[in-house]
Design a protein around this motif. Structure first.
Motif, PDB file in Angstrom:
ATOM      1  N   ALA A 168      30.823  61.254  49.960  1.00 33.36           N
ATOM      2  CA  ALA A 168      30.862  59.796  50.025  1.00 33.36           C
ATOM      3  C   ALA A 168      29.703  59.178  49.249  1.00 33.36           C
ATOM      4  CB  ALA A 168      30.831  59.327  51.480  1.00 33.36           C
ATOM      5  N   CYS A 169      28.618  59.953  49.095  1.00 32.58           N
ATOM      6  CA  CYS A 169      27.461  59.452  48.356  1.00 32.58           C
ATOM      7  C   CYS A 169      27.749  59.265  46.874  1.00 32.58           C
ATOM      8  CB  CYS A 169      26.266  60.391  48.532  1.00 32.58           C
ATOM      9  SG  CYS A 169      25.572  60.348  50.211  1.00 32.58           S
ATOM     10  N   MET A 170      28.861  59.812  46.388  1.00 29.43           N
ATOM     11  CA  MET A 170      29.276  59.533  45.014  1.00 29.43           C
ATOM     12  C   MET A 170      29.408  58.034  44.777  1.00 29.43           C
ATOM     13  SD  MET A 170      32.373  62.281  44.514  1.00 29.43           S
ATOM     14  CE  MET A 170      32.146  64.049  44.785  1.00 29.43           C
ATOM     15  N   PHE A 171      29.737  57.316  45.830  1.00 25.18           N
ATOM     16  CA  PHE A 171      30.019  55.892  45.719  1.00 25.18           C
ATOM     17  C   PHE A 171      28.934  55.019  46.344  1.00 25.18           C
ATOM     18  CE2 PHE A 171      33.879  58.392  45.899  1.00 25.18           C
ATOM     19  CZ  PHE A 171      34.459  58.052  44.682  1.00 25.18           C
ATOM     20  N   TYR A 172      27.817  55.624  46.728  1.00 25.32           N
ATOM     21  CA  TYR A 172      26.767  54.877  47.409  1.00 25.32           C
ATOM     22  C   TYR A 172      26.179  53.819  46.479  1.00 25.32           C
ATOM     23  CZ  TYR A 172      22.649  53.832  50.219  1.00 25.32           C
ATOM     24  OH  TYR A 172      21.685  53.183  50.953  1.00 25.32           O
ATOM     25  N   GLN A 173      26.259  52.577  46.886  1.00 22.92           N
ATOM     26  CA  GLN A 173      25.780  51.430  46.111  1.00 22.92           C
ATOM     27  C   GLN A 173      26.364  51.429  44.700  1.00 22.92           C
ATOM     28  OE1 GLN A 173      21.439  51.673  46.469  1.00 22.92           O
ATOM     29  NE2 GLN A 173      21.510  50.423  48.322  1.00 22.92           N
ATOM     30  N   ASP A 174      27.570  51.959  44.575  1.00 24.90           N
ATOM     31  CA  ASP A 174      28.216  52.064  43.268  1.00 24.90           C
ATOM     32  C   ASP A 174      29.688  51.672  43.360  1.00 24.90           C
ATOM     33  OD1 ASP A 174      28.334  52.567  40.566  1.00 24.90           O
ATOM     34  OD2 ASP A 174      28.289  54.747  40.720  1.00 24.90           O
ATOM     35  N   HIS A 175      30.033  50.863  44.351  1.00 18.20           N
ATOM     36  CA  HIS A 175      31.377  50.323  44.449  1.00 18.20           C
ATOM     37  C   HIS A 175      31.306  48.979  45.158  1.00 18.20           C
ATOM     38  CE1 HIS A 175      30.996  52.016  48.490  1.00 18.20           C
ATOM     39  NE2 HIS A 175      32.107  51.398  48.859  1.00 18.20           N
ATOM     40  N   ARG A 176      32.350  48.190  44.999  1.00 20.80           N
ATOM     41  CA  ARG A 176      32.394  46.864  45.590  1.00 20.80           C
ATOM     42  C   ARG A 176      33.754  46.630  46.238  1.00 20.80           C
ATOM     43  NH1 ARG A 176      27.859  47.437  44.956  1.00 20.80           N
ATOM     44  NH2 ARG A 176      26.299  46.172  43.868  1.00 20.80           N
ATOM     45  N   VAL A 177      33.803  45.637  47.128  1.00 22.20           N
ATOM     46  CA  VAL A 177      35.057  45.224  47.763  1.00 22.20           C
ATOM     47  C   VAL A 177      35.520  43.933  47.105  1.00 22.20           C
ATOM     48  CG1 VAL A 177      36.171  44.472  49.888  1.00 22.20           C
ATOM     49  CG2 VAL A 177      34.456  46.304  49.956  1.00 22.20           C
ATOM     50  N   PHE A 178      36.758  43.942  46.631  1.00 18.48           N
ATOM     51  CA  PHE A 178      37.364  42.719  46.087  1.00 18.48           C
ATOM     52  C   PHE A 178      38.067  42.016  47.243  1.00 18.48           C
ATOM     53  CE2 PHE A 178      40.916  40.420  44.062  1.00 18.48           C
ATOM     54  CZ  PHE A 178      40.190  39.628  43.168  1.00 18.48           C
ATOM     55  N   PRO A 179      37.530  40.863  47.678  1.00 12.20           N
ATOM     56  CA  PRO A 179      38.035  40.242  48.905  1.00 12.20           C
ATOM     57  C   PRO A 179      39.338  39.478  48.690  1.00 12.20           C
ATOM     58  CG  PRO A 179      36.304  38.899  47.952  1.00 12.20           C
ATOM     59  CD  PRO A 179      36.408  40.122  47.094  1.00 12.20           C
ATOM     60  N   GLY A 180      40.126  39.455  49.748  1.00  8.49           N
ATOM     61  CA  GLY A 180      41.352  38.674  49.732  1.00  8.49           C
ATOM     62  C   GLY A 180      42.498  39.388  49.046  1.00  8.49           C
ATOM     63  N   PHE A 181      43.700  38.946  49.344  1.00  9.58           N
ATOM     64  CA  PHE A 181      44.898  39.452  48.691  1.00  9.58           C
ATOM     65  C   PHE A 181      45.810  38.270  48.413  1.00  9.58           C
ATOM     66  CE2 PHE A 181      49.311  41.040  48.929  1.00  9.58           C
ATOM     67  CZ  PHE A 181      49.274  41.912  47.848  1.00  9.58           C
ATOM     68  N   ASN A 182      46.146  38.097  47.150  1.00  9.12           N
ATOM     69  CA  ASN A 182      46.928  36.934  46.739  1.00  9.12           C
ATOM     70  C   ASN A 182      48.307  37.300  46.208  1.00  9.12           C
ATOM     71  OD1 ASN A 182      44.759  34.997  47.217  1.00  9.12           O
ATOM     72  ND2 ASN A 182      43.747  35.971  45.481  1.00  9.12           N
ATOM     73  N   GLY A 183      48.807  38.455  46.644  1.00  6.61           N
ATOM     74  CA  GLY A 183      50.125  38.889  46.195  1.00  6.61           C
ATOM     75  C   GLY A 183      50.028  39.819  44.996  1.00  6.61           C
ATOM     76  N   VAL A 184      51.185  40.190  44.465  1.00 13.69           N
ATOM     77  CA  VAL A 184      51.237  41.077  43.301  1.00 13.69           C
ATOM     78  C   VAL A 184      50.447  40.437  42.159  1.00 13.69           C
ATOM     79  CG1 VAL A 184      52.739  42.147  41.585  1.00 13.69           C
ATOM     80  CG2 VAL A 184      53.462  42.005  43.985  1.00 13.69           C
ATOM     81  N   VAL A 185      49.583  41.232  41.528  1.00 14.50           N
ATOM     82  CA  VAL A 185      48.691  40.696  40.504  1.00 14.50           C
ATOM     83  C   VAL A 185      49.475  40.408  39.220  1.00 14.50           C
ATOM     84  CG1 VAL A 185      46.608  41.085  39.143  1.00 14.50           C
ATOM     85  CG2 VAL A 185      46.781  41.998  41.472  1.00 14.50           C
ATOM     86  N   ALA A 186      49.640  39.133  38.916  1.00 14.43           N
ATOM     87  CA  ALA A 186      50.329  38.725  37.690  1.00 14.43           C
ATOM     88  C   ALA A 186      49.593  37.586  37.001  1.00 14.43           C
ATOM     89  CB  ALA A 186      51.769  38.318  38.011  1.00 14.43           C
ATOM     90  N   ASP A 187      48.411  37.273  37.505  1.00 13.97           N
ATOM     91  CA  ASP A 187      47.613  36.156  37.007  1.00 13.97           C
ATOM     92  C   ASP A 187      46.375  36.702  36.316  1.00 13.97           C
ATOM     93  OD1 ASP A 187      46.031  33.944  36.600  1.00 13.97           O
ATOM     94  OD2 ASP A 187      46.255  33.137  38.625  1.00 13.97           O
ATOM     95  N   GLU A 188      46.168  36.320  35.064  1.00 15.43           N
ATOM     96  CA  GLU A 188      45.021  36.831  34.315  1.00 15.43           C
ATOM     97  C   GLU A 188      43.700  36.455  34.973  1.00 15.43           C
ATOM     98  OE1 GLU A 188      45.155  37.359  29.914  1.00 15.43           O
ATOM     99  OE2 GLU A 188      46.715  35.813  30.056  1.00 15.43           O
ATOM    100  N   GLU A 189      43.633  35.316  35.638  1.00 17.71           N
ATOM    101  CA  GLU A 189      42.404  34.929  36.324  1.00 17.71           C
ATOM    102  C   GLU A 189      42.077  35.908  37.452  1.00 17.71           C
ATOM    103  OE1 GLU A 189      42.488  30.907  37.610  1.00 17.71           O
ATOM    104  OE2 GLU A 189      42.585  30.069  35.567  1.00 17.71           O
ATOM    105  N   GLU A 190      43.120  36.439  38.096  1.00 15.78           N
ATOM    106  CA  GLU A 190      42.912  37.432  39.152  1.00 15.78           C
ATOM    107  C   GLU A 190      42.304  38.699  38.548  1.00 15.78           C
ATOM    108  OE1 GLU A 190      44.049  38.577  43.396  1.00 15.78           O
ATOM    109  OE2 GLU A 190      43.382  36.810  42.311  1.00 15.78           O
TER     110      GLU A 190
END
Length: 295
Positions: A168-190
């Motif tokens: 698990a330390c492979m990812f220690y302070q080296d990953h982030r959480v993308f918050p929220g879910f707005n449906g299937v990703v089809a928007d370039e802003e997303e």
């Protein structure tokens, strides 16, 4: 995202006469400690040769993901940047099984969504997500996203992985959480928000969606995805049984510099590639056409 040089406390850079072989050595500067040198990713004398290699590794990654059950239906996409035209990337066509992928199936796409090579349909979500990741991260040669079981389950918690195991330390302070879910990703802003959230890290946990990883090689990005899926599984199991004990910040940070380095990610993928190449030898099939930018 960690670099190869982050691993100097454990990995030793091979010298010219080491012939880039795996070797176990005593650490002359630190009595009682040991280091080992590892093979390095191959280098190429032409764009065509490197293109064939990247596409072959990408196909192998698809086959491995299918073998490990990391795919689901038509969801998921893996990409690699073209070595000659870094503004273009190779991606799987929409609706083709990961387990049946071949180099001839891959699509060549630009950052505007135009398919420059291939005749199959392009997954809109694949374009929206991966084009923005590749644009924002010139160092990211490859990116992997799929709807894996434990990644999806863990993503519903909307929190990062804990440093509860060495892996698990492979990812220690080296990953982030993308918050929220707005449906299937089809928007370039997303897609742009995903790229911004990723920053310089190696992975994203997409809330209520799944995992996304990047790497300086196809091998590295694919292994990070496999390892992150397993880290999610382990944490879910540990928390179901009780309250897991975290590794200290200092040890997690030092462990990350070793197991989370780019060369470690690349090297850890090699056993998976060896296995799939033996079980499915057609995964190694590439020809002169595969080295061409445009047919």
């Amino acid at each position: 995202m960690a670099t190869e040089n982050d691993a100097v406390k454990f990995f030793k850079e091979p010298q010219a006469d080491d012939n880039e072989k795996l070797a176990f050595l005593k650490d002359e500067k630190h009595p009682g400690r040991f280091v080992f040198t590892m093979p390095r990713p191959p280098t190429f004398d032409s764009f065509a040769a490197e293109r064939r290699h990247r596409k072959q590794r990408l196909v192998a990654a698809f086959r491995i993901f299918a073998k490990l059950g990391l795919d689901e239906g038509v969801g998921g996409h893996l990409t690699c940047r073209d070595p000659e035209r870094p503004d273009l990337f190779w991606v799987n066509p929409f609706g083709t099984s990961f387990g049946c992928m071949a180099t001839k199936d891959l699509l060549l796409v630009d950052h505007h969504g135009s398919v420059l090579r291939g005749h199959s349909p392009l997954n809109a979500a694949a374009f929206v997500i991966h084009s923005k990741i590749h644009m924002a991260r010139p160092d990211a040669i490859a990116a992997c996203h799929s709807h894996s079981i434990y990644g999806k389950a863990f993503s519903t918690l909307a929190r990062p992985l804990l440093p509860i195991t060495q892996d698990a330390c492979m990812f220690y302070q080296d990953h982030r959480v993308f918050p929220g879910f707005n449906g299937v990703v089809a928007d370039e802003e997303e897609g742009e928000r995903m790229a911004q959230t990723l920053g310089n890290n190696k992975a994203l946990i997409l809330q209520n969606h799944g995992l996304l990883t990047v790497g300086g090689t196809v091998d590295e990005a694919a292994f990070w995805f496999i390892a992150m899926e397993k880290a999610c599984q382990v944490q879910l199991l540990a928390e179901a049984a009780g309250t897991p004990t975290c590794i200290s910040h200092e040890v997690a940070e030092e462990s990350h510099a070793t197991v989370g380095s780019a060369i470690s990610g690349w090297f850890n993928f090699q056993p998976y590639h060896q296995t799939i190449a033996r079980e499915q030898p057609d995964v190694l099939e590439v020809d002169e056409a595969d080295g061409q930018l445009l047919a």
